[in-house]
Scaffold this active site. Structure first.
Site, short mmCIF file in Angstrom:
data_model
loop_
_atom_site.label_atom_id
_atom_site.label_comp_id
_atom_site.label_asym_id
_atom_site.label_seq_id
_atom_site.Cartn_x
_atom_site.Cartn_y
_atom_site.Cartn_z
N LYS A 84 5.40 0.41 -2.07
CA LYS A 84 4.47 -0.55 -2.65
C LYS A 84 5.24 -1.72 -3.29
O LYS A 84 6.46 -1.75 -3.31
CB LYS A 84 3.59 0.15 -3.70
CG LYS A 84 2.81 1.35 -3.14
CD LYS A 84 1.77 0.89 -2.14
CE LYS A 84 0.75 1.96 -1.78
NZ LYS A 84 1.27 3.11 -1.03
C1 LIG Z 1 -4.72 2.51 0.01
C2 LIG Z 1 -4.07 3.62 -0.75
N1 LIG Z 1 -4.81 4.30 -1.64
C3 LIG Z 1 -4.28 5.29 -2.37
C4 LIG Z 1 -2.95 5.66 -2.25
C5 LIG Z 1 -2.42 6.79 -3.04
O1 LIG Z 1 -1.34 6.43 -3.83
P1 LIG Z 1 -0.22 7.49 -4.23
O2 LIG Z 1 0.62 7.74 -3.02
O3 LIG Z 1 0.54 6.80 -5.32
O4 LIG Z 1 -0.92 8.72 -4.71
C6 LIG Z 1 -2.15 4.96 -1.35
C7 LIG Z 1 -0.71 5.27 -1.24
O5 LIG Z 1 -0.15 5.68 -0.32
C8 LIG Z 1 -2.73 3.93 -0.57
O6 LIG Z 1 -1.98 3.27 0.34
#
Ligand SMILES: Cc1ncc(COP(=O)(O)O)c(C=O)c1O
Length: 403
Positions: A195
């Site tokens: 990210k």
């Molecule tokens: C669009 C989206 N929503 C939610 C998430 C979830 O984030 P995390 O991996 O920090 O739990 C991600 C991450 O991969 C994502 O790309």
């Protein structure tokens, strides 16, 4: 000459001062919750222009906290787009709510007011509690129109802004930032390594509503509060004089341990200070890709970004007509990997995953299927060299025989 280094589709940028910040946190008194958590929250809220920010240990936790803060219940409906990471929809399921998947625009991958309106015809009389627009790749759709539609149905908007830190928008020529929650109740972010900024695992929810912020903080830590003013059970919390017992805390709801450690917030603070530089670099590399890919249309086109959105793209998605090129995507990805270039597909439509297909069958989502058939994420991260987009596009031309 040695082979150039493998180019992944995304990677974190960790510099010496990030490492020093983490080392200083490790030498301090705090490994779990400490002063850097609040400092990261304050700096983040300021950076995106929201009144409150509540940090947690993943983007998934951020989305789940948002669902809990809204009191999403079993039997409620939450609308999420079909093209996203599974966690967007899963957050509703954690609360026992059902997901109605909205289709997406085939060229941007985004839920639009039109695809949302179509999804709203599939509620079957159930209560709609929330609409979750996903800022896929960092691009944002028509949020005011989505907000209006959700509002008309008595539902809250929760932005899945996990890709969108650094994105700016302009509706009615008013400058806005992803996370400022002008058109939503809350916005959720992830600090997973690919990210825009990274803490390893980490997440944040922003809101302008103090009551929602308090609920997010409560659910983040077991539903437990230590705030004397919030106590509701004098028999366990107060002594005979009415003063709070020194050990007092109250568990007022069923929550989780979604806390982010102080050490990771040290990294988050250090990374956040670099957001503008990282975002500028992403925009420069994106512009270069656009120039290099322009002659390859219509076989390859960059994913469309709405004119109201100026994303610090988290992903650079090329839409490729693999049939026209006479190649399968798998073969193209393997051939690119053999040339040292990593690519990825964002995303398999979530309702096509076995868990959701078994639950909801196979909804008709032509936009999502058309996006999925063509999407290929090319390398994009701040540490790429100036010549890397050229290297990627040359390899792509070679593999697809477009020379
Ligand atoms: C669009 C989206 N929503 C939610 C998430 C979830 O984030 P995390 O991996 O920090 O739990 C991600 C991450 O991969 C994502 O790309």
């Amino acid at each position: 000459m040695a082979d150039p280094p493998f180019l992944p589709y995304g990677r974190q940028t960790i510099e010496d001062d990030d490492i020093a910040a983490v080392a200083a946190a490790l030498r301090s008194d705090y490994l779990t919750t400490g002063p850097r958590v609040e400092a990261f929250e304050a700096a983040f809220a300021e950076k995106v222009g929201a009144k409150h920010a509540v940090a947690c240990n993943s983007g998934t936790a951020a989305l789940h906290l948002a669902m809990m803060a809204l009191d999403v219940q079993p039997g409620d409906v939450v609308i999420a787009p079909a093209i996203t990471f599974a966690a967007t929809a899963n957050a509703a399921r954690f609360q026992g709510a059902e997901v109605v998947f909205a289709d997406v625009d085939p060229d941007s991958g985004l839920m639009t007011p039109e695809t949302l309106a179509q999804a709203l015809t599939r509620l079957d009389g159930r209560r709609l509690r929330a609409v979750l627009p996903v800022h896929l790749t960092g691009a944002t759709a028509d949020l005011p129109a989505i907000h209006k539609l959700a509002d008309d149905h008595g539902a809250a908007v929760v932005e899945d802004a996990c890709h969108a830190l650094g994105t700016t928008m302009a509706f009615d020529n008013t400058p806005e930032r992803a996370g400022d929650c002008r058109h939503s109740a809350m916005a959720c972010f992830s600090f997973h390594p690919v990210k825009t900024i990274a803490t390893g695992e980490g997440g944040m929810v922003t809101t302008n509503d103090p009551a929602l912020a308090a609920r997010l903080a409560l659910f983040r830590s077991h539903g437990i509060t230590r705030e004397v003013a919030a106590f509701t059970a004098p028999d366990i919390s107060l002594d005979a004089d009415g003063a709070a017992n020194p050990w007092a805390y109250e568990m007022q709801a069923l929550g989780f341990n979604y806390r982010i450690p102080d050490v990771l917030c040290a990294l988050g603070l250090s990374q956040l200070a670099k957001l503008d530089r990282f975002a500028a670099r992403r925009r420069t590399l994106t512009a270069r890709y656009h120039t290099l890919l322009a002659p390859l249309a219509p076989t390859i086109r960059p994913a469309v970004v709405p004119s109201t959105s100026d994303p610090a793209l988290h992903l650079f998605v090329a839409l490729i007509d693999f049939d026209a090129a006479g190649q399968t995507r798998a073969a193209v990805m393997r051939a690119l990997a053999a040339r040292g270039i990593g690519t990825q597909v964002h995303y398999i439509p979530v309702p096509r995953q076995p868990y959701y297909r078994d639950r909801y069958g196979a909804p008709n989502l032509p936009g999502a299927d058309a996006w999925y058939a063509r999407a290929l994420s090319l390398p994009l991260f701040p540490g790429m060299a100036d010549m890397d987009p050229e290297r990627v596009v040359e390899a792509l031309k070679d593999v697809l025989s477009l020379n």
